[in-house]
Design a protein around this motif. Structure first.
Motif, short mmCIF file in Angstrom:
data_model
loop_
_atom_site.label_atom_id
_atom_site.label_comp_id
_atom_site.label_asym_id
_atom_site.label_seq_id
_atom_site.Cartn_x
_atom_site.Cartn_y
_atom_site.Cartn_z
N VAL A 20 42.08 33.26 34.98
CA VAL A 20 40.90 32.46 34.75
C VAL A 20 40.39 31.83 36.03
CG1 VAL A 20 40.32 30.19 33.84
CG2 VAL A 20 41.09 31.96 32.33
N GLY A 24 37.57 34.25 35.10
CA GLY A 24 37.16 33.91 33.75
C GLY A 24 38.29 34.06 32.78
N CYS A 25 37.97 34.20 31.50
CA CYS A 25 39.04 34.32 30.51
C CYS A 25 38.73 35.45 29.57
CB CYS A 25 39.21 33.02 29.75
SG CYS A 25 37.96 32.81 28.50
N THR A 26 39.56 35.62 28.57
CA THR A 26 39.42 36.72 27.66
C THR A 26 38.77 36.26 26.37
OG1 THR A 26 41.49 36.26 26.64
CG2 THR A 26 41.53 37.68 28.57
N SER A 29 40.72 33.34 23.59
CA SER A 29 40.92 32.27 24.54
C SER A 29 42.26 31.59 24.36
CB SER A 29 39.81 31.25 24.38
OG SER A 29 40.10 30.15 25.21
N SER A 50 33.38 34.41 32.15
CA SER A 50 34.34 35.22 31.39
C SER A 50 34.25 36.67 31.82
CB SER A 50 34.07 35.10 29.89
OG SER A 50 32.98 35.93 29.56
#
Ligand code: SF4
Ligand code: SF4
Length: 314
Positions: A20, A24-26, A29, A50
């Motif tokens: 992250v 970003g993230c997946t 979350s 993201s």
């Protein structure tokens, strides 16, 4: 089928949190209190990009620094990771054609607009059987015809089973495209449109970035993520847990929230590989599209496709 008690979820959450800070993230979350029971939210929000290219807000307390990773030379990238044999399992009973896998892959690899390294095909085995969606990647064959026909050793198989392309060596003859029975390779007819900082980067076999005009590209199993102990982008991005990734030597695959013994999964769910009779020995296995509890909806479009259509119509 036995679900492993020692889930790799904690390990993966650590990896996801690290990523992250970088990118970003997946879709799944991990930024919820249950993702890490020991961390209390600070109330201070941070905006991040993201993997789908969306701006998201997360609590600062859940961010962790990225561990130092050393630069991987192309010579090292060609060798791969010792003692590993990477494998993917795609569960067709879960795929709804949301194309989050494709979006995340395109975004991470700066895949040119007209191309997709992951494709999602509508399939129907016989007239009276139900249609289903089939995502396809490079099969990372153990006996890859593409590697055998490349005249300059630009495409190669590593010791961990991943098949890659060295764009610095590729002469664009496209023999590999003709040799691949899965039609997974794409040719860069145009100079890809890239952000300046990416365009100026030196090409890396581990990231397949930046792509170059006159060379071939394809799914690379995200070896840069794998080296960091993280999952390929398509695996993390799929909200339905369609993609499982793991190491055949450990006999374990995970989609980030569920972990299975690879051999049990393939045996108990009748896993198979595409065109096995060709002797290419793909590293991608499929689980049949059985017991689905959702409708096959023709024409579901990804957000990226909708955006492209909007631009075209304006
Ligand atoms: S297009 Fe590139 S990778 Fe493919 S066979 Fe020719 S030189 Fe090798
Ligand atoms: S699927 Fe095609 S490109 Fe990928 S390893 Fe097999 S033959 Fe090569």
């Amino acid at each position: 089928m036995e679900k492993k008690e020692t889930s790799r979820r904690d390990f993966l959450i650590t990896g996801l949190l690290a990523s992250v800070a970088a990118a970003g993230c997946t879709a799944k979350s991990p930024f919820t209190p249950e993702a890490d029971q020991n961390v209390m939210p600070s109330g201070e929000k941070v905006k991040l990009l993201s993997v789908d290219g969306e701006i998201i807000e997360v609590d600062k307390a859940f961010l962790k620094p990225i561990p130092e990773t050393h630069h991987v030379s192309n010579a090292e990238a060609r060798k791969g990771i010792a003692g590993k044999k990477f494998v993917m399992v795609i569960d067709l009973s879960r795929c709804k054609n949301l194309k989050k896998c494709q979006e995340a892959c395109n975004h991470a690899h700066f895949v040119p607009d007209a191309q997709n390294w992951i494709k999602v095909h509508p399939m129907q085995d016989a007239e009276h059987t139900a249609p289903y969606w089939q995502p396809t990647t490079c099969m990372h064959c153990d006996e890859p015809p593409c590697v055998k026909v490349c005249p300059v050793d630009a495409t190669f198989k590593r010791q961990d089973g991943i098949v890659l392309i060295d764009s610095d060596r590729c002469i664009g003859c496209r023999f590999c495209m003709a040799g691949c029975p899965y039609s997974t390779r794409v040719f860069n007819w145009e100079e890809p449109t890239l952000p300046k900082e990416i365009a100026h980067q030196h090409y890396s076999c581990e990231t397949s970035v930046p792509q170059k005009k006159g060379t071939v590209g394809k799914c690379d199993f995200c070896p840069d993520m794998v080296r960091k102990g993280e999952l390929p982008h398509c695996v993390s991005a799929c909200p339905n847990g369609v993609f499982f990734f793991g190491d055949m030597n450990e006999d374990s695959v995970t989609n980030g929230s569920e972990t299975f013994r690879f051999s049990d999964l393939i045996r108990d769910k009748a896993g198979y590989r595409l065109m096995e009779d060709l002797g290419t020995k793909p590293s991608v296995y499929y689980l049949p599209p059985v017991n689905r509890n959702f409708k096959f909806e023709e024409g579901v479009k990804s957000e990226e496709e909708l955006k492209k259509e909007k631009i075209k119509n304006n």
